[in-house]
Design a protein around this motif. Sequence first.
Motif, PDB file in Angstrom:
ATOM      1  N   LYS A  42       0.746  -1.442   0.112  1.00  0.00           N
ATOM      2  CA  LYS A  42      -0.005   0.126   0.183  1.00  0.00           C
ATOM      3  C   LYS A  42       0.915   0.928  -0.222  1.00  0.00           C
ATOM      4  O   LYS A  42       1.936   1.542   0.701  1.00  0.00           O
ATOM      5  CB  LYS A  42      -0.886   0.399   1.359  1.00  0.00           C
ATOM      6  CG  LYS A  42      -2.146   0.650   1.251  1.00  0.00           C
ATOM      7  CD  LYS A  42      -3.187   0.984   2.688  1.00  0.00           C
ATOM      8  CE  LYS A  42      -3.901   1.856   2.712  1.00  0.00           C
ATOM      9  NZ  LYS A  42      -5.102   1.696   3.493  1.00  0.00           N
ATOM     10  N   PHE A  43       0.143   2.505  -0.338  1.00  0.00           N
ATOM     11  CA  PHE A  43       0.947   3.740  -0.490  1.00  0.00           C
ATOM     12  C   PHE A  43       0.718   3.632   0.354  1.00  0.00           C
ATOM     13  O   PHE A  43       0.357   4.135   0.933  1.00  0.00           O
ATOM     14  CB  PHE A  43       0.195   4.489  -1.645  1.00  0.00           C
ATOM     15  CG  PHE A  43       1.059   5.485  -1.851  1.00  0.00           C
ATOM     16  CD1 PHE A  43       2.004   6.540  -2.564  1.00  0.00           C
ATOM     17  CD2 PHE A  43       0.651   7.024  -1.470  1.00  0.00           C
ATOM     18  CE1 PHE A  43       2.743   6.981  -2.983  1.00  0.00           C
ATOM     19  CE2 PHE A  43       1.133   8.525  -1.422  1.00  0.00           C
ATOM     20  CZ  PHE A  43       2.114   8.279  -2.449  1.00  0.00           C
ATOM     21  N   ALA A  44       2.337   4.680   1.224  1.00  0.00           N
ATOM     22  CA  ALA A  44       2.768   5.871   1.983  1.00  0.00           C
ATOM     23  C   ALA A  44       1.906   6.679   2.027  1.00  0.00           C
ATOM     24  O   ALA A  44       2.570   7.942   1.231  1.00  0.00           O
ATOM     25  CB  ALA A  44       4.207   6.091   2.361  1.00  0.00           C
ATOM     26  N   ILE A  45       1.101   7.210   3.043  1.00  0.00           N
ATOM     27  CA  ILE A  45      -0.146   8.249   3.191  1.00  0.00           C
ATOM     28  C   ILE A  45       0.938   9.728   3.350  1.00  0.00           C
ATOM     29  O   ILE A  45       0.399  10.596   3.285  1.00  0.00           O
ATOM     30  CB  ILE A  45      -0.766   7.788   3.523  1.00  0.00           C
ATOM     31  CG1 ILE A  45      -2.213   8.537   3.444  1.00  0.00           C
ATOM     32  CG2 ILE A  45      -0.913   7.730   5.043  1.00  0.00           C
ATOM     33  CD1 ILE A  45      -3.601   8.715   4.268  1.00  0.00           C
ATOM     34  N   CYS A  46       1.675   9.455   4.155  1.00  0.00           N
ATOM     35  CA  CYS A  46       2.789  10.535   4.741  1.00  0.00           C
ATOM     36  C   CYS A  46       3.737  10.792   3.129  1.00  0.00           C
ATOM     37  O   CYS A  46       3.712  11.762   3.780  1.00  0.00           O
ATOM     38  CB  CYS A  46       3.590  10.403   5.609  1.00  0.00           C
ATOM     39  SG  CYS A  46       2.674   9.741   7.390  1.00  0.00           S
ATOM     40  N   TYR A  47       3.900   9.771   2.689  1.00  0.00           N
ATOM     41  CA  TYR A  47       4.525  10.501   1.552  1.00  0.00           C
ATOM     42  C   TYR A  47       5.039  11.866   0.477  1.00  0.00           C
ATOM     43  O   TYR A  47       5.691  12.825   0.316  1.00  0.00           O
ATOM     44  CB  TYR A  47       5.209   9.103   0.499  1.00  0.00           C
ATOM     45  CG  TYR A  47       6.328  10.411  -1.016  1.00  0.00           C
ATOM     46  CD1 TYR A  47       7.316   9.793  -0.510  1.00  0.00           C
ATOM     47  CD2 TYR A  47       6.024  10.090  -1.967  1.00  0.00           C
ATOM     48  CE1 TYR A  47       8.692  10.773  -1.281  1.00  0.00           C
ATOM     49  CE2 TYR A  47       6.728  10.327  -3.059  1.00  0.00           C
ATOM     50  CZ  TYR A  47       8.142  10.914  -2.955  1.00  0.00           C
ATOM     51  OH  TYR A  47       9.242  10.464  -3.411  1.00  0.00           O
ATOM     52  N   PRO A  48       3.516  12.154   0.014  1.00  0.00           N
ATOM     53  CA  PRO A  48       3.261  13.083  -0.400  1.00  0.00           C
ATOM     54  C   PRO A  48       3.654  14.921   0.978  1.00  0.00           C
ATOM     55  O   PRO A  48       3.648  15.485  -0.261  1.00  0.00           O
ATOM     56  CB  PRO A  48       1.249  13.456  -0.516  1.00  0.00           C
ATOM     57  CG  PRO A  48       1.214  11.461  -0.427  1.00  0.00           C
ATOM     58  CD  PRO A  48       2.038  11.644   0.182  1.00  0.00           C
ATOM     59  N   GLU A  49       3.361  14.193   2.024  1.00  0.00           N
ATOM     60  CA  GLU A  49       3.978  15.224   2.592  1.00  0.00           C
ATOM     61  C   GLU A  49       5.734  15.795   2.229  1.00  0.00           C
ATOM     62  O   GLU A  49       6.015  17.158   2.553  1.00  0.00           O
ATOM     63  CB  GLU A  49       3.845  15.370   4.560  1.00  0.00           C
ATOM     64  CG  GLU A  49       3.440  16.474   4.859  1.00  0.00           C
ATOM     65  CD  GLU A  49       3.558  16.385   6.842  1.00  0.00           C
ATOM     66  OE1 GLU A  49       3.553  17.055   7.060  1.00  0.00           O
ATOM     67  OE2 GLU A  49       3.699  14.847   6.432  1.00  0.00           O
ATOM     68  N   THR A  50       6.347  15.337   2.716  1.00  0.00           N
ATOM     69  CA  THR A  50       7.742  15.534   1.752  1.00  0.00           C
ATOM     70  C   THR A  50       7.732  16.670   0.831  1.00  0.00           C
ATOM     71  O   THR A  50       9.003  17.199   0.584  1.00  0.00           O
ATOM     72  CB  THR A  50       8.798  14.082   1.078  1.00  0.00           C
ATOM     73  OG1 THR A  50       7.909  13.586  -0.226  1.00  0.00           O
ATOM     74  CG2 THR A  50       8.754  13.068   2.297  1.00  0.00           C
ATOM     75  N   TYR A  51       6.925  16.961  -0.120  1.00  0.00           N
ATOM     76  CA  TYR A  51       7.022  17.733  -1.690  1.00  0.00           C
ATOM     77  C   TYR A  51       6.673  18.823  -0.610  1.00  0.00           C
ATOM     78  O   TYR A  51       6.706  20.332  -1.287  1.00  0.00           O
ATOM     79  CB  TYR A  51       5.206  17.474  -2.210  1.00  0.00           C
ATOM     80  CG  TYR A  51       6.981  16.548  -3.509  1.00  0.00           C
ATOM     81  CD1 TYR A  51       7.593  16.852  -4.753  1.00  0.00           C
ATOM     82  CD2 TYR A  51       6.160  14.728  -2.765  1.00  0.00           C
ATOM     83  CE1 TYR A  51       8.152  15.479  -4.799  1.00  0.00           C
ATOM     84  CE2 TYR A  51       7.159  14.189  -3.724  1.00  0.00           C
ATOM     85  CZ  TYR A  51       7.805  14.068  -4.585  1.00  0.00           C
ATOM     86  OH  TYR A  51       7.973  13.207  -5.315  1.00  0.00           O
TER      87      TYR A  51
END
Length: 177
Positions: A84-93
Amino acid sequence: HSTMFFQAFLLVAAFSFWIVWRLWSHIVIRGWKILLCSLTRSQGSVQGDPSTLPSITLSKKGIKLDWKHYEKYCRVCCHNSKSKFAICYPETYFTGLVVDILIHRDFALSPLGVIHIRQTMKQHHPIEPGRTDESKTYDLTAKLTEYRQTEKGIELDILMEMTDSKGGDLVWESTGT
């Protein structure tokens, strides 16, 4: 041949120096802004009602997700990148946008006094490595939405939204306090 090699070496060296200079100067300029803002702004309190402080909205358009970076992120965070996609990842952008809000001329508090205490995230549409079109772009918006006075100081919320550049559909959102 040695002259061509030397010229190529100088070109690569000059280009490398230029890249390092740009990165370093960007970090130094932001660092000085953070220091200056920290020395000239209030630490945890403002005069008057904090709910009347201005909202600040910043955005970036046409961002592509870097799936190689995602793989590294998953390794560091011990997340199986194939599941499953790491939901926290977009925050890095959003890191740059959030820092830019904290050093914005209308932000009333010291950036060094800001403490992250709470986070909510919601994914509205699937983002899947290997399945999501790699050429797909997203628009990012970070908005300082609310200040609240509490016993320990002022809380503020920053809303982060990631939308599909083409359709404008909300893909991911988060609120950091």
